[in-house]
Design a protein around this motif. Sequence first.
Motif, short mmCIF file in Angstrom:
data_model
loop_
_atom_site.label_atom_id
_atom_site.label_comp_id
_atom_site.label_asym_id
_atom_site.label_seq_id
_atom_site.Cartn_x
_atom_site.Cartn_y
_atom_site.Cartn_z
N LEU A 1 -11.90 -25.66 -52.24
CA LEU A 1 -9.95 -25.23 -51.34
C LEU A 1 -10.33 -26.55 -50.55
O LEU A 1 -9.93 -27.05 -49.56
CB LEU A 1 -10.37 -23.83 -50.90
CG LEU A 1 -9.76 -23.28 -51.94
CD1 LEU A 1 -9.40 -21.83 -51.72
CD2 LEU A 1 -8.03 -23.21 -51.59
N THR B 1 -5.21 -29.11 -55.54
CA THR B 1 -4.64 -28.23 -56.04
C THR B 1 -4.76 -27.74 -56.95
O THR B 1 -4.04 -26.64 -57.28
CB THR B 1 -3.00 -29.13 -56.27
OG1 THR B 1 -3.75 -30.07 -57.65
CG2 THR B 1 -3.18 -30.02 -55.40
N PRO C 1 -5.48 -19.34 -55.70
CA PRO C 1 -5.21 -19.05 -53.87
C PRO C 1 -6.49 -17.56 -53.96
O PRO C 1 -6.32 -16.73 -55.21
CB PRO C 1 -4.05 -19.08 -53.74
CG PRO C 1 -2.90 -19.06 -55.07
CD PRO C 1 -4.69 -19.97 -55.71
#
Length: 88
Positions: free
Chosen positions: A21, A26, A30
């Motif tokens: 992160l 990518t 998350p």
Amino acid sequence: TATMFPSVVFVVFAYVNTVALGHGSTAALPFGTIFIIMALYAFLSLPLTIVGGIVARNTVTADAWNPPTRTTKIPREIPTDVPWYRTR
């Protein structure tokens, strides 16, 4: 052991994911997805492990276990000159 291995895996994963992160990758997951995975483990896998341990302890008796082979009471000689690669 039901929490030891997953906690080590989670710490390593969290570190690698945080580095990813930080670099703007990518491929990093998350935090919401990580929270869902942790919640699934905490509310599904861990309670099932505990319930399974309780059920197994209450249903299996020590007298009911029969070993698959018969052991003999003949004493065996322990070799004294064991090669270095067979020692512990």
